[in-house]
Design an enzyme around this catalytic site. Sequence first.
Site, PDB file in Angstrom:
ATOM      1  CG  ASP A  21      -2.232  -0.769   0.904  1.00  0.00           C
ATOM      2  OD1 ASP A  21      -2.448  -1.138  -0.273  1.00  0.00           O
ATOM      3  OD2 ASP A  21      -2.993  -1.054   1.852  1.00  0.00           O
ATOM      4  CE  LYS A  24       4.826  -3.075  -3.382  1.00  0.00           C
ATOM      5  NZ  LYS A  24       4.145  -2.591  -2.179  1.00  0.00           N
ATOM      6  CB  THR A  25       0.387  -1.081  -8.234  1.00  0.00           C
ATOM      7  OG1 THR A  25       0.859  -2.311  -7.662  1.00  0.00           O
ATOM      8  CG2 THR A  25      -0.359  -1.382  -9.518  1.00  0.00           C
TER       9      THR A  25
HETATM   10  P1  GDP Z   1       1.135  -1.007  -3.529  1.00  0.00           P
HETATM   11  O1  GDP Z   1       0.511  -2.026  -2.634  1.00  0.00           O
HETATM   12  O2  GDP Z   1       2.477  -0.578  -2.996  1.00  0.00           O
HETATM   13  O3  GDP Z   1       1.191  -1.413  -4.964  1.00  0.00           O
HETATM   14  O4  GDP Z   1       0.224   0.324  -3.423  1.00  0.00           O
HETATM   15  P2  GDP Z   1      -0.846   0.892  -4.455  1.00  0.00           P
HETATM   16  O5  GDP Z   1      -0.192   1.498  -5.635  1.00  0.00           O
HETATM   17  O6  GDP Z   1      -1.881  -0.136  -4.705  1.00  0.00           O
HETATM   18  O7  GDP Z   1      -1.451   2.092  -3.594  1.00  0.00           O
HETATM   19  C1  GDP Z   1      -2.085   1.870  -2.358  1.00  0.00           C
HETATM   20  C2  GDP Z   1      -3.073   2.977  -2.081  1.00  0.00           C
HETATM   21  O8  GDP Z   1      -2.377   4.212  -1.910  1.00  0.00           O
HETATM   22  C3  GDP Z   1      -4.064   3.189  -3.216  1.00  0.00           C
HETATM   23  O9  GDP Z   1      -5.321   3.477  -2.668  1.00  0.00           O
HETATM   24  C4  GDP Z   1      -3.509   4.404  -3.940  1.00  0.00           C
HETATM   25  O10 GDP Z   1      -4.486   5.159  -4.591  1.00  0.00           O
HETATM   26  C5  GDP Z   1      -2.899   5.190  -2.798  1.00  0.00           C
HETATM   27  N1  GDP Z   1      -1.797   6.050  -3.259  1.00  0.00           N
HETATM   28  C6  GDP Z   1      -0.787   5.704  -4.094  1.00  0.00           C
HETATM   29  N2  GDP Z   1       0.016   6.762  -4.323  1.00  0.00           N
HETATM   30  C7  GDP Z   1      -0.481   7.788  -3.610  1.00  0.00           C
HETATM   31  C8  GDP Z   1      -0.086   9.144  -3.445  1.00  0.00           C
HETATM   32  O11 GDP Z   1       0.885   9.636  -4.000  1.00  0.00           O
HETATM   33  N3  GDP Z   1      -0.855   9.913  -2.616  1.00  0.00           N
HETATM   34  C9  GDP Z   1      -1.941   9.434  -1.987  1.00  0.00           C
HETATM   35  N4  GDP Z   1      -2.631  10.260  -1.211  1.00  0.00           N
HETATM   36  N5  GDP Z   1      -2.356   8.153  -2.133  1.00  0.00           N
HETATM   37  C10 GDP Z   1      -1.641   7.339  -2.930  1.00  0.00           C
HETATM   38 MG    MG Z   2       0.654  -3.224  -5.824  1.00  0.00          MG
END
Ligand code: GDP
Ligand code: MG
Length: 394
Positions: A21, A24-25
């Site tokens: 979260d 990354k994606t």
């Molecule tokens: P991953 O598990 O690392 O791949 O994380 P995700 O890309 O799925 O992002 C997790 C959550 O964080 C999602 O709800 C995104 O919309 C949110 N998110 C990602 N980047 C940002 C950002 O720059 N700012 C904010 N406020 N939320 C973000």
């Molecule tokens: Mg991801």
Amino acid sequence: KTQSAFVEKKHCNIGTIGHVDHGKTTLTAAITKVLANDGLAKFVSYDEIDRAPEERSRGITINAAHVGYSTKVRHYAHTDCPGHADYIRNMISGASQMDAAILVVAANDGPMPQTREHLLLAKQVGIKYILVYINKADIVDNELLELVEIEMRELLSDFGYDGNTVPMICGSALKALNGDESEFGAPSIRKLLETMDDYVPPIVRDLQSPFLMPIDNAFTVPGRGTVVVGTIKRGVMKRNDEADLIGFGHNIKTTLSDIQIFKKSVTEALAGDNVGVLLRGMKIKSVETGMLLCAAKSFKLSNHYKAKIYFLTRNEGGRKKPIFSKYSQQMFSGTWNIACRIDLDPSLHMMMPGDHGEVYLTLLEGMVMTQGQPFTIRENNVTVATGIITDTLP
Ligand code: GDP
Ligand code: MG
């Protein structure tokens, strides 16, 4: 001359790592979005990346998305995994062999357990270059950003990276993905890409050492013989070279009758090339995934190795109980796995999950392992330790 041929390809394997979260994606999607706007890539949406197809690599199931894009300088193959376990499996199995990794850390959380674990793994599997993207800069103030940067530099140094020089870029992957052109939006992605181009040098393959190729696959061509398939790890293979096919207690002499790249015969192939090699007089049943094809007499089999190992903590998915000498489990390395006994340094009575140190490995069958080669130990399909080979013992 051949060396420069490789530099010219200017290809780089990269990937996003970091705590769940942390973005990354979103960052992966944002990179393609920004490059697509600049006409350099095809936009790949968040959903397309997150729905990574299941693949099997080295006997284990991994979910991983491979996204390709180019900057003006070079082409990147970018790996993003949906879950923490996928990262563990991907990295320790060497499935996507990243040359560099973008460590994503959310500024509102700072480094978290999976941030540490991915960094540890990155070090253990030999990822030389780390870049940090401090994400979610849109929801914290500048003081917190600075604090996270300091914490990350300390963490990087703790894990053996040069915390002082690792590039750090603050931004918001989400803003960038939404086309925002303010400081933390798309410009932060352009800055990240420029830094990737500058900081990660072109990967130069080792063309000097005797050739070495781990076998990924083998098949029979009727009327011709046995073909083994793999990516040459180092050196140069020439048609009619003498070679040894070695591993799992066997050492079979052979000759490279034909070498093919993309189904075309070539007279030589270089480190980094994916090749099919026709082996003279080889029976298909003698070939096992995980054996090595190497220049004649360049390697010896051994059952005994010295290694550095880290036992994962319970929180990292490791054991609850201590580890004593004569601990026997399955070892995974590259494309193969084998039963293995671990003996601790004689001065130690036991090691605890979370401990790291030097151990002695005894493999059920003779294999070839090289210094710095990563491996993992798995217990009931769960990774309990990762390590690297430090020495071959007689
Ligand atoms: P991953 O598990 O690392 O791949 O994380 P995700 O890309 O799925 O992002 C997790 C959550 O964080 C999602 O709800 C995104 O919309 C949110 N998110 C990602 N980047 C940002 C950002 O720059 N700012 C904010 N406020 N939320 C973000
Ligand atoms: Mg991801």
